[in-house]
Design a protein around this motif. Structure first.
Motif, mmCIF file in Angstrom:
data_model
loop_
_atom_site.group_PDB
_atom_site.id
_atom_site.type_symbol
_atom_site.label_atom_id
_atom_site.label_comp_id
_atom_site.label_asym_id
_atom_site.label_seq_id
_atom_site.Cartn_x
_atom_site.Cartn_y
_atom_site.Cartn_z
ATOM 1 N N ARG A 231 0.813 -1.226 0.000
ATOM 2 C CA ARG A 231 0.000 0.000 0.000
ATOM 3 C C ARG A 231 0.837 1.262 0.000
ATOM 4 O O ARG A 231 0.399 2.328 0.430
ATOM 5 N N CYS A 232 2.058 1.189 -0.518
ATOM 6 C CA CYS A 232 2.945 2.342 -0.490
ATOM 7 C C CYS A 232 2.385 3.512 -1.301
ATOM 8 O O CYS A 232 2.470 4.658 -0.868
ATOM 9 N N GLU A 233 1.804 3.247 -2.462
ATOM 10 C CA GLU A 233 1.205 4.334 -3.265
ATOM 11 C C GLU A 233 0.126 5.061 -2.466
ATOM 12 O O GLU A 233 0.060 6.288 -2.479
ATOM 13 N N PHE B 95 -1.535 9.690 1.032
ATOM 14 C CA PHE B 95 -2.017 10.072 2.358
ATOM 15 C C PHE B 95 -1.049 11.051 3.030
ATOM 16 O O PHE B 95 -1.465 12.082 3.573
ATOM 17 N N TYR B 96 0.244 10.757 2.992
ATOM 18 C CA TYR B 96 1.226 11.634 3.636
ATOM 19 C C TYR B 96 1.382 12.946 2.871
ATOM 20 O O TYR B 96 1.691 13.976 3.480
ATOM 21 N N ALA B 97 1.144 12.949 1.572
ATOM 22 C CA ALA B 97 1.144 14.211 0.816
ATOM 23 C C ALA B 97 -0.013 15.090 1.293
ATOM 24 O O ALA B 97 0.161 16.291 1.522
ATOM 25 N N ASP B 98 -1.189 14.474 1.473
ATOM 26 C CA ASP B 98 -2.373 15.220 1.914
ATOM 27 C C ASP B 98 -2.269 15.679 3.366
ATOM 28 O O ASP B 98 -2.673 16.795 3.696
ATOM 29 N N THR B 99 -1.749 14.817 4.254
ATOM 30 C CA THR B 99 -1.755 15.131 5.678
ATOM 31 C C THR B 99 -0.522 15.902 6.140
ATOM 32 O O THR B 99 -0.621 16.748 7.020
ATOM 33 N N LEU B 100 0.639 15.598 5.554
ATOM 34 C CA LEU B 100 1.897 16.188 6.020
ATOM 35 C C LEU B 100 2.582 17.068 4.978
ATOM 36 O O LEU B 100 3.656 17.594 5.243
ATOM 37 N N GLY B 101 1.997 17.172 3.801
ATOM 38 C CA GLY B 101 2.646 17.936 2.736
ATOM 39 C C GLY B 101 3.866 17.230 2.172
ATOM 40 O O GLY B 101 4.778 17.875 1.654
ATOM 41 N N ALA B 102 3.909 15.900 2.281
ATOM 42 C CA ALA B 102 5.054 15.126 1.789
ATOM 43 C C ALA B 102 5.230 15.330 0.288
ATOM 44 O O ALA B 102 4.265 15.386 -0.462
ATOM 45 N N GLY C 241 0.412 13.886 21.361
ATOM 46 C CA GLY C 241 -0.469 12.735 21.182
ATOM 47 C C GLY C 241 0.247 11.636 20.432
ATOM 48 O O GLY C 241 1.232 11.878 19.730
ATOM 49 N N MET C 242 -0.240 10.409 20.594
ATOM 50 C CA MET C 242 0.339 9.253 19.913
ATOM 51 C C MET C 242 -0.780 8.503 19.182
ATOM 52 O O MET C 242 -1.903 8.404 19.690
ATOM 53 N N LEU C 243 -0.432 7.971 18.008
ATOM 54 C CA LEU C 243 -1.421 7.262 17.210
ATOM 55 C C LEU C 243 -0.752 6.229 16.319
ATOM 56 O O LEU C 243 0.467 6.257 16.117
ATOM 57 N N THR C 244 -1.554 5.338 15.817
ATOM 58 C CA THR C 244 -1.140 4.405 14.777
ATOM 59 C C THR C 244 -1.984 4.731 13.564
ATOM 60 O O THR C 244 -3.227 4.709 13.646
ATOM 61 N N ASP C 245 -1.354 5.080 12.450
ATOM 62 C CA ASP C 245 -2.131 5.489 11.277
ATOM 63 C C ASP C 245 -2.742 4.282 10.570
ATOM 64 O O ASP C 245 -2.542 3.128 10.965
ATOM 65 N N GLN C 246 -3.480 4.544 9.510
ATOM 66 C CA GLN C 246 -4.197 3.492 8.786
ATOM 67 C C GLN C 246 -3.279 2.471 8.124
ATOM 68 O O GLN C 246 -3.735 1.410 7.701
ATOM 69 N N PHE C 247 -1.973 2.748 8.082
ATOM 70 C CA PHE C 247 -1.005 1.823 7.490
ATOM 71 C C PHE C 247 -0.234 1.052 8.559
ATOM 72 O O PHE C 247 0.674 0.296 8.245
ATOM 73 N N GLU D 283 -6.828 9.773 11.104
ATOM 74 C CA GLU D 283 -7.981 9.390 10.292
ATOM 75 C C GLU D 283 -7.802 7.986 9.730
ATOM 76 O O GLU D 283 -6.836 7.690 9.042
ATOM 77 N N GLY D 284 -8.735 7.107 10.068
ATOM 78 C CA GLY D 284 -8.674 5.725 9.600
ATOM 79 C C GLY D 284 -7.729 4.858 10.407
ATOM 80 O O GLY D 284 -7.559 3.680 10.123
ATOM 81 N N GLY D 285 -7.104 5.443 11.420
ATOM 82 C CA GLY D 285 -6.156 4.705 12.254
ATOM 83 C C GLY D 285 -6.672 4.555 13.671
ATOM 84 O O GLY D 285 -7.881 4.500 13.903
ATOM 85 N N LYS D 286 -5.765 4.543 14.637
ATOM 86 C CA LYS D 286 -6.121 4.332 16.038
ATOM 87 C C LYS D 286 -5.357 5.323 16.916
ATOM 88 O O LYS D 286 -4.136 5.427 16.821
ATOM 89 N N VAL D 287 -6.084 6.028 17.756
ATOM 90 C CA VAL D 287 -5.462 6.953 18.705
ATOM 91 C C VAL D 287 -4.981 6.143 19.910
ATOM 92 O O VAL D 287 -5.768 5.432 20.546
ATOM 93 N N ASN D 288 -3.703 6.226 20.203
ATOM 94 C CA ASN D 288 -3.130 5.519 21.351
ATOM 95 C C ASN D 288 -3.068 6.416 22.590
ATOM 96 O O ASN D 288 -3.186 5.935 23.706
#
Length: 138
Positions: free
Chosen positions: A12-14, A19-26, A120-126, A102-107
């Motif tokens: 799921r790298c693509e 996702f990281y371009a949208d969320t972090l401006g990657a 905050g800490m989280l695990t993203d959807q990947f 979004e789509g992940g889990k808040v730890n």
């Protein structure tokens, strides 16, 4: 010397790059698919892997993160580390935290702590673990 994280994705790298371009401006600096490798290399024999990402270099803020689909391993597990993002302000930190979650889990929810006004800490959807914080005094 630099230490640059190399994050593997289970096919799921693509999706992660978008996702990281949208969320972090990657910004993708370089991307190669398995089909781009010379035929004599040890690339996966499965044609379904041809369009998967063999290697990508991505700029996120001032950092370079490398990514791949890792079609050579049977399973990708992200364990024992977190990627840490330091935002410039409380509002930016909360925005980044919520977007990554979004789509992940808040730890650990976004909140003030004894060491930061926002953390905050989280695990993203990947399945990648993240810590988001702001600098002391921001």
């Amino acid at each position: 010397m630099q230490i640059q994280p190399y994050v593997f994705f289970d096919g799921r790298c693509e999706d992660a790059l978008r996702f990281y371009a949208d969320t972090l401006g990657a910004e993708v600096l370089f991307k190669m698919q398995y089909k781009d490798a010379p035929p004599e290399t040890n690339r996966p024999a499965d044609p379904k892997s041809d369009d998967k990402v063999m290697h990508a270099s991505v700029r996120i803020g001032e950092s370079i993160v490398m990514m791949s689909d890792d079609c050579m391993s049977p399973q990708v597990i992200h364990s024992g580390f977190s990627l840490s993002v330091t935002a410039d302000s409380l509002a930016e930190g909360e925005k980044l935290f919520n977007a990554l979650a979004e789509g992940g889990k808040v730890n650990m929810p976004w909140q003030a702590t004894f060491w930061s006004k926002g953390f905050g800490m989280l695990t993203d959807q990947f399945g990648v673990h993240w810590m988001v914080t702001i600098p002391d005094g921001a």
